[in-house]
Design a protein around this motif. Structure first.
Motif, PDB file in Angstrom:
ATOM      1  N   GLY A   1     -23.855  -3.229 -43.112  1.00 21.82           N
ATOM      2  CA  GLY A   1     -24.294  -4.412 -43.303  1.00 21.82           C
ATOM      3  C   GLY A   1     -24.166  -5.323 -42.153  1.00 21.82           C
ATOM      4  N   GLU A   2     -24.865  -6.537 -42.334  1.00 24.21           N
ATOM      5  CA  GLU A   2     -24.866  -7.585 -41.490  1.00 24.21           C
ATOM      6  C   GLU A   2     -24.896  -9.107 -41.949  1.00 24.21           C
ATOM      7  N   ALA A   3     -24.132  -9.690 -41.750  1.00 25.85           N
ATOM      8  CA  ALA A   3     -24.421 -11.069 -42.190  1.00 25.85           C
ATOM      9  C   ALA A   3     -24.602 -12.158 -40.865  1.00 25.85           C
ATOM     10  N   ALA A   4     -25.204 -13.574 -41.058  1.00 27.33           N
ATOM     11  CA  ALA A   4     -25.201 -14.204 -40.026  1.00 27.33           C
ATOM     12  C   ALA A   4     -24.179 -15.441 -40.194  1.00 27.33           C
ATOM     13  N   ASP A   5     -23.416 -15.615 -41.331  1.00 28.17           N
ATOM     14  CA  ASP A   5     -22.463 -16.754 -41.560  1.00 28.17           C
ATOM     15  C   ASP A   5     -21.609 -16.398 -42.770  1.00 28.17           C
ATOM     16  N   GLY A   6     -20.189 -16.842 -42.532  1.00 32.06           N
ATOM     17  CA  GLY A   6     -19.114 -16.475 -43.242  1.00 32.06           C
ATOM     18  C   GLY A   6     -19.434 -16.740 -44.894  1.00 32.06           C
ATOM     19  N   ALA A   7     -20.386 -17.722 -45.220  1.00 33.76           N
ATOM     20  CA  ALA A   7     -20.782 -17.790 -46.503  1.00 33.76           C
ATOM     21  C   ALA A   7     -21.217 -16.568 -47.065  1.00 33.76           C
ATOM     22  N   ALA A   8     -21.987 -15.618 -46.494  1.00 31.07           N
ATOM     23  CA  ALA A   8     -22.533 -14.664 -47.087  1.00 31.07           C
ATOM     24  C   ALA A   8     -21.361 -13.454 -47.394  1.00 31.07           C
ATOM     25  N   VAL A   9     -20.319 -13.512 -46.840  1.00 28.11           N
ATOM     26  CA  VAL A   9     -19.287 -12.371 -46.817  1.00 28.11           C
ATOM     27  C   VAL A   9     -18.883 -12.018 -48.243  1.00 28.11           C
ATOM     28  N   VAL A  10     -18.263 -12.736 -49.014  1.00 19.64           N
ATOM     29  CA  VAL A  10     -17.996 -12.255 -50.136  1.00 19.64           C
ATOM     30  C   VAL A  10     -18.822 -11.327 -51.061  1.00 19.64           C
ATOM     31  N   PRO A  11     -20.146 -11.866 -51.317  1.00 19.93           N
ATOM     32  CA  PRO A  11     -21.189 -11.224 -52.032  1.00 19.93           C
ATOM     33  C   PRO A  11     -21.324  -9.849 -51.459  1.00 19.93           C
ATOM     34  N   LEU A  12     -21.563  -9.759 -50.083  1.00 20.77           N
ATOM     35  CA  LEU A  12     -21.849  -8.565 -49.410  1.00 20.77           C
ATOM     36  C   LEU A  12     -20.716  -7.715 -49.406  1.00 20.77           C
ATOM     37  N   VAL A  13     -19.407  -8.084 -49.470  1.00 18.34           N
ATOM     38  CA  VAL A  13     -18.075  -7.295 -49.399  1.00 18.34           C
ATOM     39  C   VAL A  13     -18.237  -6.457 -50.837  1.00 18.34           C
ATOM     40  N   ARG A  14     -18.344  -7.480 -52.033  1.00 11.68           N
ATOM     41  CA  ARG A  14     -18.631  -6.846 -53.282  1.00 11.68           C
ATOM     42  C   ARG A  14     -19.657  -5.869 -53.636  1.00 11.68           C
ATOM     43  N   GLN A  15     -20.716  -5.878 -52.688  1.00 10.73           N
ATOM     44  CA  GLN A  15     -21.847  -5.134 -52.997  1.00 10.73           C
ATOM     45  C   GLN A  15     -21.615  -3.966 -52.087  1.00 10.73           C
ATOM     46  N   LEU A  16     -21.108  -4.097 -51.030  1.00 11.28           N
ATOM     47  CA  LEU A  16     -21.011  -2.764 -49.918  1.00 11.28           C
ATOM     48  C   LEU A  16     -19.757  -2.270 -49.828  1.00 11.28           C
ATOM     49  N   ARG A  17     -18.538  -2.858 -50.366  1.00 13.21           N
ATOM     50  CA  ARG A  17     -17.397  -2.429 -50.069  1.00 13.21           C
ATOM     51  C   ARG A  17     -16.797  -1.626 -49.046  1.00 13.21           C
ATOM     52  N   PRO A  18     -17.044  -2.390 -47.663  1.00 16.45           N
ATOM     53  CA  PRO A  18     -16.519  -1.900 -46.320  1.00 16.45           C
ATOM     54  C   PRO A  18     -15.347  -1.737 -46.268  1.00 16.45           C
ATOM     55  N   ASP A  19     -14.899  -0.947 -45.423  1.00 15.37           N
ATOM     56  CA  ASP A  19     -13.496  -0.709 -45.059  1.00 15.37           C
ATOM     57  C   ASP A  19     -13.001  -1.680 -44.089  1.00 15.37           C
ATOM     58  N   VAL A  20     -13.773  -2.047 -43.110  1.00 13.51           N
ATOM     59  CA  VAL A  20     -13.523  -3.418 -42.201  1.00 13.51           C
ATOM     60  C   VAL A  20     -14.402  -4.263 -42.203  1.00 13.51           C
ATOM     61  N   VAL A  21     -14.041  -5.640 -42.057  1.00 14.07           N
ATOM     62  CA  VAL A  21     -15.148  -6.717 -41.854  1.00 14.07           C
ATOM     63  C   VAL A  21     -14.764  -7.168 -40.533  1.00 14.07           C
ATOM     64  N   ALA A  22     -15.800  -6.805 -39.534  1.00 17.96           N
ATOM     65  CA  ALA A  22     -15.894  -7.686 -38.038  1.00 17.96           C
ATOM     66  C   ALA A  22     -16.290  -8.959 -38.144  1.00 17.96           C
ATOM     67  N   MET A  23     -15.657 -10.193 -37.966  1.00 15.26           N
ATOM     68  CA  MET A  23     -16.177 -11.223 -38.446  1.00 15.26           C
ATOM     69  C   MET A  23     -15.862 -12.410 -37.208  1.00 15.26           C
ATOM     70  N   ASP A  24     -16.848 -13.125 -36.823  1.00 14.05           N
ATOM     71  CA  ASP A  24     -16.877 -14.263 -35.798  1.00 14.05           C
ATOM     72  C   ASP A  24     -16.103 -15.222 -36.306  1.00 14.05           C
ATOM     73  N   VAL A  25     -14.886 -15.687 -35.601  1.00 15.22           N
ATOM     74  CA  VAL A  25     -14.048 -16.578 -36.116  1.00 15.22           C
ATOM     75  C   VAL A  25     -14.612 -18.185 -36.149  1.00 15.22           C
ATOM     76  N   ARG A  26     -15.593 -18.496 -35.412  1.00 14.96           N
ATOM     77  CA  ARG A  26     -16.459 -19.785 -35.433  1.00 14.96           C
ATOM     78  C   ARG A  26     -17.926 -19.549 -35.844  1.00 14.96           C
ATOM     79  N   MET A  27     -18.222 -20.067 -36.861  1.00 13.17           N
ATOM     80  CA  MET A  27     -19.608 -19.837 -37.613  1.00 13.17           C
ATOM     81  C   MET A  27     -19.938 -21.301 -37.983  1.00 13.17           C
ATOM     82  N   PRO A  28     -21.297 -21.779 -37.966  1.00 13.52           N
ATOM     83  CA  PRO A  28     -21.589 -23.144 -38.323  1.00 13.52           C
ATOM     84  C   PRO A  28     -21.458 -23.586 -39.782  1.00 13.52           C
ATOM     85  N   LEU A  29     -21.730 -22.722 -40.989  1.00 15.65           N
ATOM     86  CA  LEU A  29     -21.722 -22.953 -42.156  1.00 15.65           C
ATOM     87  C   LEU A  29     -20.027 -22.725 -42.712  1.00 15.65           C
TER      88      LEU A  29
END
Length: 216
Positions: free
Chosen positions: A32-60
């Motif tokens: 899966g992919e997301a364009a902002d940290g605000a989408a992370v929690v719902p996607l983690v709950r839905q997809l159950r990834p082992d690792v989240v690779a996440m930009d430290v600086r995002m606009p929202l």
């Protein structure tokens, strides 16, 4: 089973590059992919990834707050690998303190990206231990000293923590102390429990911030 990864970055080209590198490996799958940290929690709950690779600086919602949100609201949360341009970025350190397991430089070579994901997924060593040491040493604080004092680590646990802080794996620690790997795992588990640390990275941050371990 492959290591499953969720990519979070506001730059489509960065996500595309990471996906191309990771999906080329037989033991890693981008799910899966997301364009902002605000989408992370719902996607983690839905997809159950082992690792989240996440930009430290995002606009929202940046990687620091997204990390806190995941750890606060998701049962059995994934490992979190923050992606950054500069390794000495204070944002990176704040993300590590918030609970991230390691960080990945955007300029990293493909082999380094793959290694970082595998290493974080395994959770038995530190990613970029030297950089973590130098960052943590700048942020000594009384709270860390109090946590370490209250932990009342045994002499052997102190020895294990010092070797963890050097970035040694469980196997390497076992060789250094001439004990079995399972014994080391038990000591590591006890150390994390006593320090209230989620993982090795958090334990090592406490060790350096408290002054228990001095940077080389």
């Amino acid at each position: 089973m492959p290591v499953t990864v969720l990519l979070v970055d506001d730059e489509p080209l960065v996500r595309a590059g990471l996906r191309a590198v990771l999906d080329s490996q037989p033991d890693i799958e981008v799910i899966g992919e997301a364009a902002d940290g605000a989408a992370v929690v719902p996607l983690v709950r839905q997809l159950r990834p082992d690792v989240v690779a996440m930009d430290v600086r995002m606009p929202l919602l940046d990687g620091i707050e997204a990390t806190r949100a995941v750890l606060r609201s998701v049962d059995s949360p994934p490992k979190i690998l923050v992606v950054t341009t500069f390794e000495n970025d204070e944002y990176v350190y704040q993300a590590l303190r918030a609970g991230a397991d390691g960080f990945l430089l955007k300029r990293a070579r493909p082999s380094e990206i793959v290694h970082a994901v595998r290493l974080v997924a395994e959770g038995e060593t530190l990613l970029f231990p030297a950089a973590v040491r130098s960052l943590a040493a700048e942020y000594g604080n009384r709270q860390a000293r109090t946590v370490l004092k209250r932990a009342s680590l045994t002499e052997r646990e102190e020895a294990v923590l010092r070797l963890m802080a050097k970035g040694l794996t469980n196997i390497e620690i076992a060789r250094e102390l001439i004990v079995g790997t399972e014994t080391v795992k038990s000591h590591v588990s006890a150390i994390l429990g006593k320090l209230g640390a989620r993982d090795r990275t958090q334990a090592v941050i406490t060790a350096y911030e408290s002054g228990f371990v001095a940077p080389a």
